[in-house]
Design an enzyme around this catalytic site. Structure first.
Site, short mmCIF file in Angstrom:
data_model
loop_
_atom_site.label_atom_id
_atom_site.label_comp_id
_atom_site.label_asym_id
_atom_site.label_seq_id
_atom_site.Cartn_x
_atom_site.Cartn_y
_atom_site.Cartn_z
N LYS A 69 3.08 -15.40 -0.98
CA LYS A 69 3.89 -14.25 -1.41
C LYS A 69 3.99 -13.24 -0.27
CE LYS A 69 1.86 -10.96 -3.93
NZ LYS A 69 1.93 -9.59 -3.40
N ASN A 70 2.85 -12.94 0.37
CA ASN A 70 2.84 -11.85 1.34
C ASN A 70 3.38 -12.25 2.71
OD1 ASN A 70 1.86 -10.31 -0.67
ND2 ASN A 70 -0.24 -10.21 0.07
N ARG A 76 6.07 -2.42 -4.47
CA ARG A 76 5.96 -1.48 -3.36
C ARG A 76 6.31 -2.11 -2.02
NH1 ARG A 76 3.08 0.73 -1.23
NH2 ARG A 76 2.11 0.66 -0.11
N CYS A 97 0.00 2.70 -7.10
CA CYS A 97 -0.11 1.57 -8.03
C CYS A 97 -1.56 1.58 -8.52
CB CYS A 97 0.25 0.25 -7.35
SG CYS A 97 -1.00 -0.32 -6.23
N ARG A 112 -1.56 4.23 -2.07
CA ARG A 112 -0.68 3.35 -1.27
C ARG A 112 0.39 4.13 -0.51
NH1 ARG A 112 -0.99 -1.81 -3.60
NH2 ARG A 112 -0.10 -2.66 -1.72
N ASP A 158 -7.96 -8.96 -1.01
CA ASP A 158 -7.26 -9.65 -2.09
C ASP A 158 -8.12 -10.74 -2.73
OD1 ASP A 158 -3.93 -9.55 -0.58
OD2 ASP A 158 -5.16 -8.05 -1.57
N VAL A 174 -10.88 -1.25 1.93
CA VAL A 174 -9.45 -1.14 2.23
C VAL A 174 -8.72 -0.22 1.27
CG1 VAL A 174 -7.28 -2.44 2.46
CG2 VAL A 174 -9.43 -3.42 3.32
N ARG A 210 3.15 -12.11 -10.95
CA ARG A 210 3.71 -11.51 -9.74
C ARG A 210 3.29 -12.28 -8.51
NH1 ARG A 210 3.00 -5.30 -8.89
NH2 ARG A 210 4.05 -6.07 -7.04
C1 EPZ Z 1 -0.58 -5.68 2.07
O1 EPZ Z 1 -0.35 -4.47 1.41
C2 EPZ Z 1 -0.55 -6.75 1.00
N1 EPZ Z 1 0.78 -6.77 0.39
C3 EPZ Z 1 -1.62 -6.48 -0.04
O2 EPZ Z 1 -1.60 -7.53 -0.99
C4 EPZ Z 1 -2.98 -6.48 0.66
O3 EPZ Z 1 -3.99 -6.17 -0.29
C5 EPZ Z 1 -2.97 -5.43 1.79
O4 EPZ Z 1 -1.88 -5.69 2.70
C6 EPZ Z 1 -4.27 -5.45 2.59
O5 EPZ Z 1 -4.47 -6.72 3.12
C7 EPZ Z 1 1.80 -7.36 1.06
O6 EPZ Z 1 1.64 -7.87 2.16
C8 EPZ Z 1 3.14 -7.35 0.37
P1 EPZ Z 1 -1.88 -1.89 3.95
P2 EPZ Z 1 -0.04 -3.12 2.25
O7 EPZ Z 1 -0.71 -1.08 4.41
O8 EPZ Z 1 0.64 -3.47 3.50
C9 EPZ Z 1 -3.49 2.56 3.90
C10 EPZ Z 1 -1.56 -8.44 -3.13
O9 EPZ Z 1 -2.41 -8.46 -4.02
N2 EPZ Z 1 -2.16 2.96 4.38
O10 EPZ Z 1 -2.45 -2.91 4.88
O11 EPZ Z 1 0.59 -2.15 1.32
C11 EPZ Z 1 -3.45 2.00 2.48
O12 EPZ Z 1 -3.47 3.04 1.53
C12 EPZ Z 1 -1.30 -7.19 -2.35
O13 EPZ Z 1 -0.87 -9.44 -2.78
C13 EPZ Z 1 -1.92 4.31 4.66
O14 EPZ Z 1 -2.80 5.15 4.50
O15 EPZ Z 1 -1.50 -2.63 2.60
C14 EPZ Z 1 -4.68 1.13 2.43
O16 EPZ Z 1 -5.81 1.93 2.13
C15 EPZ Z 1 -2.10 -6.05 -2.91
N3 EPZ Z 1 -0.70 4.68 5.10
C16 EPZ Z 1 -4.79 0.59 3.86
O17 EPZ Z 1 -3.97 1.47 4.67
C17 EPZ Z 1 0.32 3.76 5.32
O18 EPZ Z 1 1.41 4.17 5.75
C18 EPZ Z 1 -4.28 -0.84 4.04
O19 EPZ Z 1 -3.00 -0.88 3.43
C19 EPZ Z 1 0.05 2.40 5.02
C20 EPZ Z 1 -1.19 2.01 4.57
#
Ligand code: EPZ
Length: 416
Positions: free
Chosen positions: A22-23, A91, A115, A120, A303, A325, A395
């Site tokens: 998916k990702n 998102r 979420c 996020r 995850d 994370v 999902r």
């Molecule tokens: C991706 O989400 C994945 N989703 C998530 O999978 C996964 O859990 C996550 O990466 C971490 O590996 C997709 O790829 C579609 P991040 P993402 O930006 O990109 C903070 C699932 O279950 N952050 O790496 O949204 C954030 O709050 C989903 O399949 C900021 O502060 O995660 C978090 O604490 C859930 N500001 C950390 O960084 C920003 O602008 C990592 O988030 C962006 C992120």
């Protein structure tokens, strides 16, 4: 709203074919926005989030045909706005921001909102686009961005962000000059996306390391490419072998993607053998408790945290599970506790004291991976477990109850 009913106690045996990730599929589908011909993406999984991504792309004027082998053509983009109605359900929709600004000079994308697992924010996506010369304003809950032409820049991500890295890598592909992403995400899904972009004519090096270099080009052409297998689905089935004391082989997944999980599963007493695209996992002896600390790749994946916690609820001893994370990814703790698990949350760490057995109960899914952990708990629990709100599961997992049933689980979906 469907629910899933499980009669626990069956050991899983057999082979399971892993679906496309998916990702990886989501950013790859969005990358078509950078091109003006017919792209073909293979191994796209059949998931609710994929259907949402299709609706979102269609709302922008993108043409699409097919499913598993999906054809996408973005030559007629006639709308530059991603609406709140669509973005609030997924998102990852924020991924259209970079490509639309890079290709069309403008975009209006709803802020995704939080979420279940955390606030996020997307501040790092926005900061990076500004550093590339875009004018970005937040108006009425929408990100409004415009740039005649993005300029290459040196960007340091203060937090490792997967979709942030993907968004800016796509934007930089058409920017003028060179962009360097520092502290970039190293996830395999980022590498898969970079391969697809290079197939379109982008000039990206360093994907998979913490420094990615992108030389902007004038335009990108369409491509035929393949989505990588879902390492999180594969990991979920390996843990299922551990929790049930079974013997499961996942097919079609590169073990390199799961080094951190495999090391932990061996520490719990499992035997793991693998080839380049199959991983076999079995457990014969008692489950030893282990400590887990989630981290960006190649660390232990956030995850898989909920699924590992389910496994540790019936281990021998105390397991400290730290979630570094996301700030609120312990919703499954309450539900596991209702099944008899002994878990105490101390800040970002859940202290899991193994118990000899857990008991089936009616439980409720709260987010995608939490629902997977409830299935795993139901597989080992005594008696019946009913999991409600399984739309969370749909999902991110393709027909998961059929795959578990084929491995010998007593599991069925009931339409409510
Ligand atoms: C991706 O989400 C994945 N989703 C998530 O999978 C996964 O859990 C996550 O990466 C971490 O590996 C997709 O790829 C579609 P991040 P993402 O930006 O990109 C903070 C699932 O279950 N952050 O790496 O949204 C954030 O709050 C989903 O399949 C900021 O502060 O995660 C978090 O604490 C859930 N500001 C950390 O960084 C920003 O602008 C990592 O988030 C962006 C992120």
């Amino acid at each position: 709203m469907d629910k899933i009913i499980i009669e626990g106690g069956k050991k899983l045996q057999g082979e399971v074919q892993i679906s496309g990730a998916k990702n990886a599929a989501l950013p790859i589908m969005v990358s078509a926005l950078l091109t003006d011909g017919w792209n073909t993406f293979e191994n796209i999984p059949d998931l609710v989030d994929i259907k949402t991504a299709k609706r979102l792309l269609k709302s922008l004027g993108v043409q699409m045909e097919g499913d598993g082998a999906l054809k996408i053509n973005a030559s007629q983009i006639d709308n530059l706005e991603a609406s709140y109605e669509l973005v609030k359900t997924m998102r990852a929709s924020i991924l259209v921001l970079g490509p639309l600004v890079a290709r069309m000079g403008r975009a209006r994308v709803s802020l995704p909102g939080g979420c279940a697992i955390g606030a996020r924010p997307v501040n790092l996506h926005i900061k990076a686009l500004r550093e590339m010369g875009a004018q970005v304003d937040l108006v009425d809950g929408y990100v409004e961005a415009k740039a005649d032409r993005l300029k290459g820049a040196e960007i340091f991500f203060e937090t490792v962000t997967v979709t942030g890295t993907e968004n800016i890598m796509m934007a930089a592909a058409l920017a003028k000059g060179k962009t360097v992403l520092k502290n970039a995400a190293k996830e395999p899904e980022v590498v898969n996306l970079a391969e697809v972009l290079n197939g379109m004519g982008a000039r990206i090096t360093g994907a998979g390391t913490d420094t990615i270099k992108i030389d902007g080009v004038e335009g990108l052409h369409s491509v035929t490419a393949r989505v990588m297998p879902d390492r999180i689905e594969a990991g979920t089935f390996l843990i299922a072998a551990g929790i049930t004391g079974g013997d499961v082989t996942v097919c079609g997944c590169d073990p390199e993607y799961l080094d951190a999980l495999i090391a932990k599963l061996i520490d719990t007493g499992m035997e793991i053998t693998s080839t380049e695209d199959r991983i076999s996992a079995k457990r014969r002896g008692p489950i030893r408790s282990v400590d887990v600390r989630t981290a960006p790749f190649p660390g232990f994946p956030t995850d898989l945290q909920a699924q590992m916690m389910a496994y540790m609820t019936v281990a021998e001893g105390l397991s400290a599970i730290a979630e570094t994370v996301f700030e609120n990814r312990f919703m499954h703790v309450g539900e596991l506790t209702r099944m008899g698990a002994n878990i105490e949350i101390q800040g970002h760490t859940a202290m899991v004291k193994g118990v000899p057995r857990i008991k089936g109960a009616p439980v409720m899914a709260t987010d995608l991976r939490a629902s997977a952990s409830l299935i795993l708990a139901g597989l080992v629990a005594e008696g019946r477990t009913e999991i409600n709100r399984v739309y969370h599961l749909d999902r991110g997992y393709q027909e998961i109850e059929k795959k578990f049933s084929a491995l010998g689980a007593d599991i069925r979906r009931v339409k409510v």
